[in-house]
Design an enzyme around this catalytic site. Sequence first.
Site, PDB file in Angstrom:
ATOM      1  CE  LYS A   1      -0.135  -0.398   4.965  1.00 39.21           C
ATOM      2  NZ  LYS A   1      -1.082  -0.490   6.047  1.00 39.21           N
TER       3      LYS A   1
ATOM      4  CE1 TYR B   1      10.818  31.790   3.322  1.00 43.92           C
ATOM      5  CE2 TYR B   1      11.268  29.194   3.440  1.00 43.92           C
ATOM      6  CZ  TYR B   1      11.018  30.483   2.667  1.00 43.92           C
ATOM      7  OH  TYR B   1      10.933  30.456   1.410  1.00 43.92           O
TER       8      TYR B   1
HETATM    9  C1  PLP Z   1      -0.393  -1.608   6.756  1.00 39.43           C
HETATM   10  C2  PLP Z   1      -0.833  -2.849   7.163  1.00 39.43           C
HETATM   11  C3  PLP Z   1      -0.076  -3.915   7.337  1.00 39.43           C
HETATM   12  C4  PLP Z   1       1.389  -3.961   7.345  1.00 39.43           C
HETATM   13  O1  PLP Z   1       2.161  -3.473   8.484  1.00 39.43           O
HETATM   14  P1  PLP Z   1       3.695  -3.262   8.863  1.00 39.43           P
HETATM   15  O2  PLP Z   1       3.465  -2.693  10.415  1.00 39.43           O
HETATM   16  O3  PLP Z   1       4.161  -2.262   7.990  1.00 39.43           O
HETATM   17  O4  PLP Z   1       3.882  -4.571   8.711  1.00 39.43           O
HETATM   18  C5  PLP Z   1      -0.415  -5.137   7.614  1.00 39.43           C
HETATM   19  N1  PLP Z   1      -2.106  -5.181   7.794  1.00 39.43           N
HETATM   20  C6  PLP Z   1      -2.935  -4.235   7.483  1.00 39.43           C
HETATM   21  C7  PLP Z   1      -4.103  -4.400   7.851  1.00 39.43           C
HETATM   22  C8  PLP Z   1      -2.177  -2.960   7.316  1.00 39.43           C
HETATM   23  O5  PLP Z   1      -3.023  -1.999   7.377  1.00 39.43           O
END
Ligand code: PLP
Length: 365
Positions: free
Chosen positions: A33, A252
């Site tokens: 993702k 800034y």
């Molecule tokens: C993002 C996510 C993961 C992976 O999480 P990590 O901590 O990066 O391993 C696994 N399951 C779900 C449902 C997630 O949203």
Amino acid sequence: MRAWVDIEMDNLLFNLKKVKAKVPNAEIMGVVKADAYSLGSLEIAKELVNNGVTILAVASLDEAMELRNAGITQEILVLGILLDEEIKQAAQNDIQITVGNFKQIEYIEKNNIGIGIHIKIDTGMGRLGFTPEKGEEVVKYCLNKNLHIMGIYSHLSDADEFNDEADRHTREQISKFEKFDKYKDKVKYLHILNSGGILRFNDGYVGNLVRPGICMYGMLGYERVQELKRVFSVKTKVLSIKTAGEDTRISYGRKGIIKKGETYATIGMGYADGLKKTLSHKSYVLIAEEKCPIIGEICMDMCMVKIPNTLKDKISLGDEVVVLRDDIIEDMEIEHRCACDILTGIGKRIYRVYKRNGQPYLINR
Ligand SMILES: *Cc1c(COP(=O)(O)O)cnc(C)c1O
């Protein structure tokens, strides 16, 4: 290139092997993702699929379609919740969905949609899904109606928290999930372990699938995992070098101070690239592996760093600067430190440089 991220694919595969070894009886769902935590979902997904990952996970239908449209034929699960029309589109593209409320089931039934579903159980994350009790009813209902349950899953809230109370909560979540073990023969996948779960709570795992994300990149929480290797290094170049003729206010708001005679450099990365403004005065960059603290407010496209005396006579325009890396993230002096947060912030302007054996084989954005 003004700024880029080196991605070491050999080390990604090394980490993937380590993950597999932690849970030898489980298959892997590669979580790609958010553009694979900004490292490029297509390239990362291809690499994972070519190396034994069974199924991919993304956050939204758009992310799933991006992979499908690029020719990825592997199973894909959307971890977020899709509604109505999106469910149809997912079905048409053979994308599996998360079911976390009954409205979705009604919609699937009413429209007679053939789609692989994963029933989401909330064992203590408080985000999506049915309570374990309600979840059992839903599973039974779906089995009865011959809906295509591909999986039952839950998500851990505290697996990377490193304290007794958090560990107790994780064990409780896992034990609530274990009750669904009895459906093992009826559904293809049972899954709860994320990175923290895989690395720290793998003992006696009853599931048959795990969902690694950040650990594939060598990190957990905001720390490096000793047995894993470094995958990403975000880099830019030195654009300007100055030695202050008098005490000088920097950037800034003029909150940074460089004393008379001190040397500082301006480098080509700012908050629009993922070097968050909150890191002003709270992080450092590495030039020739020497720490150079960020001085003054980080600008949109640049920031200023103090050059230590030992580096003064060696530094030149165009020198490579490491801005974000596992060890730098570990040292950031900010609240809510989180490797995922920093990684997913890497901006669109940053080139992705994929390497094998230290050699780039693909550069894109
Ligand atoms: C993002 C996510 C993961 C992976 O999480 P990590 O901590 O990066 O391993 C696994 N399951 C779900 C449902 C997630 O949203």
